[in-house]
Design a protein around this motif. Structure first.
Motif, short mmCIF file in Angstrom:
data_model
loop_
_atom_site.label_atom_id
_atom_site.label_comp_id
_atom_site.label_asym_id
_atom_site.label_seq_id
_atom_site.Cartn_x
_atom_site.Cartn_y
_atom_site.Cartn_z
N GLY A 233 85.94 3.67 26.00
CA GLY A 233 84.70 3.73 26.75
C GLY A 233 84.58 2.74 27.88
O GLY A 233 83.51 2.19 28.14
N GLN A 234 85.68 2.50 28.60
CA GLN A 234 85.67 1.55 29.72
C GLN A 234 85.88 2.26 31.04
O GLN A 234 86.54 1.77 31.93
N ASN A 235 85.29 3.43 31.16
CA ASN A 235 85.40 4.31 32.30
C ASN A 235 86.77 4.98 32.30
O ASN A 235 87.61 4.71 31.45
N SER A 236 86.98 5.87 33.25
CA SER A 236 88.22 6.65 33.27
C SER A 236 89.41 5.76 33.60
O SER A 236 89.26 4.66 34.14
N VAL A 237 90.61 6.24 33.30
CA VAL A 237 91.83 5.51 33.64
C VAL A 237 91.88 5.23 35.13
O VAL A 237 92.24 4.12 35.55
N PHE A 238 91.49 6.20 35.94
CA PHE A 238 91.56 6.04 37.40
C PHE A 238 90.68 4.89 37.87
O PHE A 238 91.13 4.00 38.61
N ILE A 239 89.44 4.87 37.45
CA ILE A 239 88.51 3.81 37.87
C ILE A 239 88.91 2.47 37.27
O ILE A 239 88.84 1.43 37.93
N GLU B 17 98.13 11.72 42.05
CA GLU B 17 99.14 12.78 41.88
C GLU B 17 99.42 13.09 40.41
O GLU B 17 100.22 13.98 40.11
N ASP B 18 98.79 12.35 39.50
CA ASP B 18 98.99 12.56 38.07
C ASP B 18 97.87 13.46 37.54
O ASP B 18 96.72 13.04 37.43
N TRP B 19 98.22 14.69 37.17
CA TRP B 19 97.18 15.66 36.79
C TRP B 19 96.44 15.25 35.53
O TRP B 19 95.24 15.53 35.39
N MET B 20 97.11 14.56 34.61
CA MET B 20 96.43 14.12 33.39
C MET B 20 95.34 13.10 33.70
O MET B 20 94.24 13.16 33.17
N VAL B 21 95.68 12.15 34.56
CA VAL B 21 94.72 11.12 34.94
C VAL B 21 93.53 11.74 35.66
O VAL B 21 92.37 11.39 35.38
N MET B 22 93.79 12.65 36.57
CA MET B 22 92.71 13.26 37.34
C MET B 22 91.87 14.21 36.48
O MET B 22 90.66 14.36 36.71
#
Length: 391
Positions: free
Chosen positions: A119-125, A180-185
């Motif tokens: 729960g620390q926001n998405s991997v991207f952020i 470019e990583d579809w899992m992350v997005m």
């Protein structure tokens, strides 16, 4: 954006701030430090939200320590804490933010799910903020600038409006690899749905439906208490591991070595080393002392799920210790500097207040910031090998 929203120019020849029509605007200068005259504005909905979370967590803690839940629920809670923590340390931090190793799709998927539970926001952020933290560490460009004090870098930064430097410089951070990583997005797009499922519903539903716990106890312990205790464990890396410890690898950097934080965070407290060599998968010189994450990465390497583990060579580390260390290194340090530490109470590295007596460095960085992967250290290592070969 208008000046009313505190837009500031990128003219690096201007001063830090200037006033136009009675309004202050901020300018990214050639050298970035900490402007102590700047006053962060409180975001009250965030502050009240964190207060509520911690009050509910204290209620859950009381239930936990007074035996109000079954042993199976207790073990389940600890299991969720462990996997969510590894989702942050191994996944968001060492894999995605620093690319210190590569992972097969199955391991990436697993780590993204675990990171969602945290729960620390998405991997991207998370990675955007962390890369910004490394590039502009302990300056106004750092989201959780430790120069603002313990509370700010621990959790206060989440209760204040971001410094204009953080907003502007955050837009410059290269995130193309994760875009470019579809899992992350995919996780970024559906984060809140995934969070409800993996961080709230499943942790609460398992003890409620299968262990016979009341919904109240399951919710307060397996969600509220578990979530907040895990958050504070991560936050200690931003606070205590930047303030209380030693700097055996680079005394010019604010981060420190903290056994205490490493113990609580599965190996993330060896922070002076990590900021010196941010691309090392161990995030530490050694991996056997309170660094379970490094051991699990090697385990996944054995299983064929992790590969291309990056690590600083002993020659590179030795060169850096002798060049910029503070003399407290366990092997290459000296007794005088090793004894120049202080603490409240028992003088021991496990004491959270264990600290060197010299003043912390005054962080001033060029506007381009620090290299995220410290390419210059790789060059230094090659020069050292050349010197050794030439005698």
């Amino acid at each position: 954006m208008s000046l009313k929203t505190n837009e500031y120019t990128k003219n690096s020849d201007n001063p830090t701030t200037e006033t136009v029509d009675g309004l202050k605007k901020y300018i990214v200068t050639k050298r970035i430090g900490t402007d102590y005259s700047y006053k962060h504005k409180i975001v009250w909905k965030n502050a009240i939200g964190f207060l509520f979370l911690h009050l509910m967590a204290l209620w859950g803690l009381w239930i936990f320590i007074t035996g109000g839940i079954k042993l199976k629920t207790c073990l389940w809670t600890l299991l969720v804490v462990f996997f969510s923590s590894e989702g942050v340390t191994m996944g968001a931090h060492r894999l995605f933010a620093h690319k210190s190793f590569k992972a097969k799709p199955l391991l990436k998927f697993f780590l993204i799910i675990c990171q969602t539970i945290a729960g620390q926001n998405s991997v991207f952020i998370w990675c955007r903020d962390h890369r910004l933290h490394h590039r502009y560490s302990d300056t106004d460009g750092d989201p959780h600038n430790s120069k603002r004090g313990f509370f700010f870098c621990h959790m206060g930064w989440l209760m204040y409006k971001k410094h204009p430097y953080v907003i502007d410089l955050g837009r410059r951070i290269d995130m193309s690899d994760l875009q470019e990583d579809w899992m992350v997005m995919f996780q970024k797009k559906y984060y809140y749905y995934m969070y409800f499922l993996f961080a709230v519903f499943i942790p609460v539903a398992v003890p409620y439906y299968y262990f016979g716990e009341s919904f109240k106890n399951a919710f307060l312990v397996c969600y509220m208490f578990r979530y907040v205790i895990q958050l504070n464990g991560t936050w200690l890396v931003n606070s205590a591991a930047h303030l209380y410890g030693t700097r055996p690898y680079d005394k010019n950097m604010q981060p420190v070595e903290s056994w205490f934080v490493s113990f609580l965070s599965l190996g993330e407290g060896w922070h002076n080393y990590h900021h010196t060599f941010p691309w090392d998968y161990k995030a530490a010189e050694l991996s056997m002392h309170f660094n379970q994450t490094a051991s699990f990465i090697r385990m996944f390497e054995t299983l064929g799920l992790a590969y291309d583990l990056k690590s600083a060579s002993p020659e590179m580390v030795m060169r850096r210790i002798r060049k910029s260390g503070d003399g407290t290194h366990y092997l290459l340090g000296n007794e005088k500097d090793k004894k120049s530490v202080t603490a409240f109470g028992i003088l021991h590295p496990l004491n959270p207040s264990y600290n060197v007596v010299y003043e912390a460095p005054d962080s001033m960085l060029e506007d381009k910031g620090l290299p995220l992967f410290h390419e210059h250290d790789v060059i230094d290592a090659n020069l050292l090998k050349r010197d050794i070969a030439s005698g």
